[in-house]
Design an enzyme around this catalytic site. Structure first.
Site, short mmCIF file in Angstrom:
data_model
loop_
_atom_site.label_atom_id
_atom_site.label_comp_id
_atom_site.label_asym_id
_atom_site.label_seq_id
_atom_site.Cartn_x
_atom_site.Cartn_y
_atom_site.Cartn_z
N PHE A 1 -0.47 -0.75 12.63
CA PHE A 1 -1.37 -0.26 11.57
C PHE A 1 -1.90 -1.35 10.64
O PHE A 1 -3.11 -1.43 10.39
CB PHE A 1 -0.67 0.83 10.75
CG PHE A 1 -1.51 1.33 9.61
CD1 PHE A 1 -2.52 2.26 9.83
CD2 PHE A 1 -1.32 0.86 8.32
CE1 PHE A 1 -3.32 2.71 8.78
CE2 PHE A 1 -2.11 1.30 7.26
CZ PHE A 1 -3.11 2.23 7.50
N THR B 1 3.01 -6.21 2.76
CA THR B 1 3.54 -5.09 3.57
C THR B 1 2.41 -4.09 3.81
O THR B 1 2.64 -2.88 3.81
CB THR B 1 4.73 -4.41 2.85
OG1 THR B 1 4.25 -3.87 1.59
CG2 THR B 1 5.86 -5.38 2.58
N ASP C 1 8.72 -1.83 5.99
CA ASP C 1 8.36 -2.85 5.00
C ASP C 1 9.54 -3.58 4.36
O ASP C 1 9.45 -4.80 4.12
CB ASP C 1 7.45 -2.24 3.92
CG ASP C 1 6.10 -1.83 4.49
OD1 ASP C 1 5.72 -2.36 5.55
OD2 ASP C 1 5.45 -0.97 3.88
N ASP D 1 0.85 -1.20 0.00
CA ASP D 1 0.00 0.00 0.00
C ASP D 1 0.89 1.25 0.00
O ASP D 1 0.86 2.03 0.94
CB ASP D 1 -0.96 -0.01 1.22
CG ASP D 1 -0.23 -0.02 2.56
OD1 ASP D 1 0.99 -0.35 2.60
OD2 ASP D 1 -0.85 0.34 3.58
C1 BDR Z 1 3.13 -0.27 8.51
O1 BDR Z 1 2.07 0.67 8.37
C2 BDR Z 1 2.24 1.44 7.22
O2 BDR Z 1 2.00 2.78 7.49
C3 BDR Z 1 3.65 1.18 6.73
O3 BDR Z 1 3.69 1.25 5.32
C4 BDR Z 1 3.95 -0.19 7.24
O4 BDR Z 1 3.52 -1.19 6.34
C5 BDR Z 1 3.89 0.05 9.78
O5 BDR Z 1 3.05 -0.04 10.88
CA CA Z 2 2.97 -0.65 4.05
#
Ligand code: BDR
Ligand code: CA
Length: 314
Positions: free
Chosen positions: A165, A124, A240, A10
């Site tokens: 996240f 990721t 990532d 993403d």
């Molecule tokens: C993850 O959350 C996203 O903001 C980053 O791309 C990473 O995959 C880290 O918590």
């Molecule tokens: Ca990510």
């Protein structure tokens, strides 16, 4: 033989560098890039994947857009971390690589069933596409060598005190993946916070003297300002690419066996990865959990990748 992989991402600042590492490192063979809603809307993350491939000269790798929202809950993007575009900082030219006209889940499935050997998935991002793949196409499981994901944490979260996240954005999808029986390696915040983009790291990208090196500096400088503002961290963790690094050289990222359960119900803990190292027989091992990173070698690989891509003829 390089390990065949698919990145499900993403982009996202750190996703952008994960794509570059995967495209350039000879230990892996990047078969496809798929996108999902997460850091930004699906439209933006897909545009960003095309932008990254364009500036990095990555051609011939199919890019497919997948799910535009989590399985059950509403999408909550991370504009505070990655900006309104999802990739704030550099100015990108109009992308010259397109999306393929196939849903990400169908593209992944088609590659899995046709590739001569099992393929490693490297998500990721929120796990929506991967959960959908496993439920809609159960024959996929046997064709996946392993899932090496960035997400979760053995400690605190970054979106809530308990949850990271990617897992917090789609906890039901994460629960499906961890419960699937496919070998899973979790590279969570506890290890990605060892991949800090210090000023010395930025200086190495700058010293490459290439357009792509400069874009990485701009991406990391934006990421640094977000981490300083939001978490008071002087240097941002490059989450990532750590998952890609684990596939490139497993010795770079040391793991232990554990049981990982995704909390789905806690009022304050929804989306937490509850990690139990082998103790409770009722919670058998279902994952490898990354614990430590060889940060020096990690950054060597990252800088080498950007150098290799930057030296390709435009
Ligand atoms: C993850 O959350 C996203 O903001 C980053 O791309 C990473 O995959 C880290 O918590
Ligand atoms: Ca990510």
């Amino acid at each position: 033989m390089p390990v065949p992989i698919i990145i499900d991402c993403d982009p996202g600042h750190d996703d952008a560098l994960a794509i570059m590492l995967a495209a350039a490192n000879p230990a892996v063979d990047l078969l496809a890039i798929t996108t999902v809603a997460g850091n930004q809307t699906l439209e933006k993350t897909s545009l960003n994947a095309r932008r990254v491939c364009t500036v990095a000269g990555i051609t011939g790798v199919p890019i497919a857009a997948g799910c535009d929202r989590p399985l059950l809950q509403a999408l909550a993007v991370a504009s505070d971390v990655h900006g309104e575009s999802g990739l704030d900082g550099p100015r990108f030219p109009e992308p010259t690589v397109d999306l393929v006209p196939e849903h990400a889940v169908e593209l992944i499935h088609r590659i899995l069933v046709n590739h001569p050997e099992p393929v490693t998935l490297v998500p990721t991002a929120p796990l929506t596409n991967i959960a959908l793949l496993l439920t809609r196409h159960p024959d996929s499981a046997a064709r996946i060598r392993e899932i090496v994901l960035m997400g979760g944490s053995t400690e605190r979260g970054n979106t809530t005190p308990a949850a990271e996240f990617n897992i917090h954005t789609d906890p039901e999808a994460a629960a499906i993946v961890f419960g699937s029986g496919v070998p899973v390696t979790m590279c969570g915040l506890n290890v990605t916070h060892q991949a800090l983009a210090t000023p010395e790291v930025l200086a190495r990208f700058e010293a490459l003297g290439t357009g792509l090196g400069d874009i990485c500096v701009e991406l990391l400088a934006y990421f640094a300002s977000a981490y300083s503002r939001l978490w008071d961290m002087p240097h941002p963790p490059l989450h990532d690419p750590v998952a890609v690094a684990r596939v490139i050289d497993p010795a770079l990222v040391e793991c232990v066996d554990a049981n990982v359960t995704v909390e789905l119900h806690g009022r304050y803990t929804r989306g937490a990865t509850v990690v139990d190292f082998p103790r409770d027989p009722d919670r058998p091992t279902n994952a490898k959990v990354a614990m430590s990173l060889d940060a020096r070698l990690f950054w060597d690989h990252m800088v080498d990748a950007v150098a290799a891509l930057g030296s390709r003829p435009a």
